[in-house]
Design an enzyme around this catalytic site. Structure first.
Site, PDB file in Angstrom:
ATOM      1  N   GLU A 282     -37.499  -0.486  -8.970  1.00  0.00           N
ATOM      2  CA  GLU A 282     -37.515   0.377 -10.145  1.00  0.00           C
ATOM      3  C   GLU A 282     -38.859   1.088 -10.138  1.00  0.00           C
ATOM      4  OE1 GLU A 282     -36.394   0.234 -14.878  1.00  0.00           O
ATOM      5  OE2 GLU A 282     -36.513  -1.634 -13.726  1.00  0.00           O
TER       6      GLU A 282
ATOM      7  N   HIS B 259     -39.462   5.015 -15.762  1.00  0.00           N
ATOM      8  CA  HIS B 259     -38.635   6.038 -16.401  1.00  0.00           C
ATOM      9  C   HIS B 259     -37.172   5.866 -16.027  1.00  0.00           C
ATOM     10  CE1 HIS B 259     -42.349   7.918 -17.560  1.00  0.00           C
ATOM     11  NE2 HIS B 259     -42.720   7.957 -16.293  1.00  0.00           N
TER      12      HIS B 259
END
Length: 63
Positions: free
Chosen positions: A30, A33
């Site tokens: 990840e 955002h």
């Protein structure tokens, strides 16, 4: 909302279809955002250590 573990697994599965079999390590991170970056390479690494010759992709935010 998406479950992150399921999403990362799906990203890894998609990247695996583009990987050289010698690139044994398929990773997904990840990247903030709600975006994800996945890649395959011979050895694991942190996202900031991804090299230009890695096969990679950035997926847009999903959150």
């Amino acid at each position: 909302s998406h479950d992150n573990a399921q999403l990362l697994t799906a990203i890894k599965a998609y990247i695996a279809t583009m990987c050289d079999p010698k690139m044994a390590v398929i990773m997904a991170h990840e990247i903030g955002h709600g975006g994800y970056y996945g890649y395959c390479r011979k050895i694991p690494c942190a996202p900031e250590d991804v090299k230009d010759d890695d096969i990679g992709m950035v997926l847009p935010g999903t959150k």
